[in-house]
Design an enzyme around this catalytic site. Sequence first.
Site, PDB file in Angstrom:
ATOM      1  N   ASP A 477       0.829  -1.205   0.000  1.00  0.00           N
ATOM      2  CA  ASP A 477       0.000   0.000   0.000  1.00  0.00           C
ATOM      3  C   ASP A 477       0.867   1.260   0.000  1.00  0.00           C
ATOM      4  OD1 ASP A 477      -2.292   1.529   0.189  1.00  0.00           O
ATOM      5  OD2 ASP A 477      -3.018   0.622   2.046  1.00  0.00           O
ATOM      6  N   ASP A 547     -10.723   2.266  -3.184  1.00  0.00           N
ATOM      7  CA  ASP A 547     -11.284   1.995  -1.861  1.00  0.00           C
ATOM      8  C   ASP A 547     -12.807   1.979  -1.909  1.00  0.00           C
ATOM      9  OD1 ASP A 547      -9.037   1.526  -0.466  1.00  0.00           O
ATOM     10  OD2 ASP A 547      -8.828   3.537   0.359  1.00  0.00           O
TER      11      ASP A 547
END
Length: 746
Positions: A477, A547
């Site tokens: 990430d 997301d």
Amino acid sequence: MITYYENERLFKLDTPNTSYLIGIVDEENFVGHIYYGKRLLDAEASYLLRTQELPYVPSKNNRERGAFYDTFPFEYPTGGVGDYRESCLSIRTESGHAGSMLSYVSHEIMAGKPGLAGLPATFGSDKECETLKLVCEDVYVGMQVELLYTAFSDVDVITRSVRVVNKGKEPFYLTKVYSACLDMDNRDYDMITLHGSWARERHIQRKPLGYGIQRTSSFRGESSHQEHPFLALVDRHTTQEQGEVYAMNFVYSGNFCAQAEVSQFDFVRMSMGIHQENFCWKLSPGEDFQAPEVVMVYTDQGLDAMTGTFHSLYRKHLLQGKYKDKKRPILINNWEATYFDFDTKKLLAIAREASALGIEMLVMDDGWFGNRSFDGCALGDWFVNEEKIDGGLAHLVEEVNKLGMKFGIWFEPEMISPDSALYREHPDWAIAIPGRPGTQSRQQYVLDLSRKEVVDCIYGMMSAVLRSANIEYVKWDMNRQLTDIGSAALPPDRQGELYHRYVIAVYEMQNRLIHDFPDLLLENCSGGGARFDPGMLYYSPQIWCSDDADAVERLAIQEGTALLYPLSTMGAHVSDCPNHIVGRVTPFHTRAAVALAGTFGYELDVTKIAREEREEIPRQVALYHKYNDLVREGAYYRIASYSQNHHYDCWQVVSEDKRESLVTFVQVMTRANHKSRRILLKGLDEKRRYRIYVEGQKPEREDGELVYSGDTLMKAGILVPDMLGDFQAKLIHLVAEESEKKGQVE
Ligand code: DGJ
């Protein structure tokens, strides 16, 4: 594929359906762009260089040399001596001057495609591609510029990149090095780009091209949520099915600039490369700079054809590793299930339930390390928090493995929290401008990866964790963008190199990871989909798309992503409802239908969802296993776009042998008193007859609902009945009749 015509001083690069022509002009050997478009049978188009028109060429009309520079279609324009369109290369010498102009010196045509030092790039065998290296120079600066072109024989792609070498005795500074340029006549083009925001990535934007510069770019240190390193110029009448498209996509994950400039003479200059903002690369004598690769696609068959070409290229010539063309394990990720509030017990409860339903891998997301109990601390402290993971990581992984599941883990290796042991020990490891308080974002700073000791330390911690247990997947990430560009280790005259050095270091780390752990499945991610680009795809065969996993929001995100990237690369999950980002409630089956167009997985607490939803999971798992080969390997076609029609979305995949196809239809908003919707299918074999099944619907006849020829299905289409309720989805399966008889499908 690549031919040099010596008398004409002309290079012709051919792919199956396109040609690209380059000409060497006048006594000073200017390198001109002649043509890019449909494949030409001969190489006679150099009149397009317009050297027979005023101002002619400098040897015939030196009085108007400036006018020549400002109109000539350059292959790789430089600045400061008369071309007022935006250049691709800017320099500054030690004496502070900026002008440069390139002349052809020599060339080499070679089989295959050389790699680009330290950078991701497409690859191909000696049979699949040929490369032209054009060596140019500016004797006044002492600069050599190598223009690299590769033409592929199995896809309509030409790639370009540039290498600059200091051949002189003095250092000079590169203040701009783009990777590709196309100087063409403007023919009423529209410009297509991808735009967005966090949780709203890669929405397609199309607008008419006007005079002046129109640009899409990022200087956020990553390719970004906001813009995308892609640009297409298309004929105003181009549709999915027909019309001209010139597209560029950048194999790079940092700052970029992609632009089109329409000049006073109705010429258009399309260019792409590293963004100029805060870029300054010092080249000492003998040093070189390698610019990243641009992929160029031309077609006159519309946007579906462009998409097909990108998908084929990336599937065959970019993705790597064990999972490149394999089914990925169906995963369940605990992020939306628990956020930071988890321990071994909770994770095992999720894993137990998930494995019983057919889910194949548990991914432990953010929060397992250091004293990370919220997002404001501990980045950089990559050791297991044994208060949460009681019994240790190896124990947790063993327990998960005992359930027949794989185990995956989350890292954010590029970051450092001010509240971390790492920062307390090495505050100078954060990117920062000395004496200036750094800008925090999600309460974290970015590590200065231009320093080898930083990379080695972080990689050492990561690999120790990965070696400590049977970890088969990593989610990498990156949750903030770069600011305060400064390195405590670089000298003042090299601070302008930090942005690019950072990206190269990320590549180097990921390269180490996939070589040290060849069986690992790596998924890149950046606060959702801020670094979904071909550069990252070189290292990881899948990237978390966004997301926002709301089924409706995902339609536009996945449509824009799939415009360029194969469905096998799109990280897509069934997530919790009401959706955590937009609060919308959508049916469980619709969330699955949308996620099935990507890697597929779950992002919810399977122990807490409604019983009916839990019971639906085994059926969804079965759908994944039934259709994933088709989704991953099939040709993708866009049938309808909810972003455009505001009612429904529809896409189709067709197997390579055209015996099988899957149509996904999502009715977003229902309408009163509405008839069934007619949709025309694509990519089928017109002569085959296809039996049609609708998932979850019992066929009226034993042997399937209907049988029609591919010809009828593509020309007359099918009728999709109106559905009751918003956010409804249907999966329509087409199977060629004889395949069924041979028992190949179902
Ligand atoms: C952003 C990612 O996109 C999410 O899936 C999650 O991993 C969080 N970061 C964790 O901080």
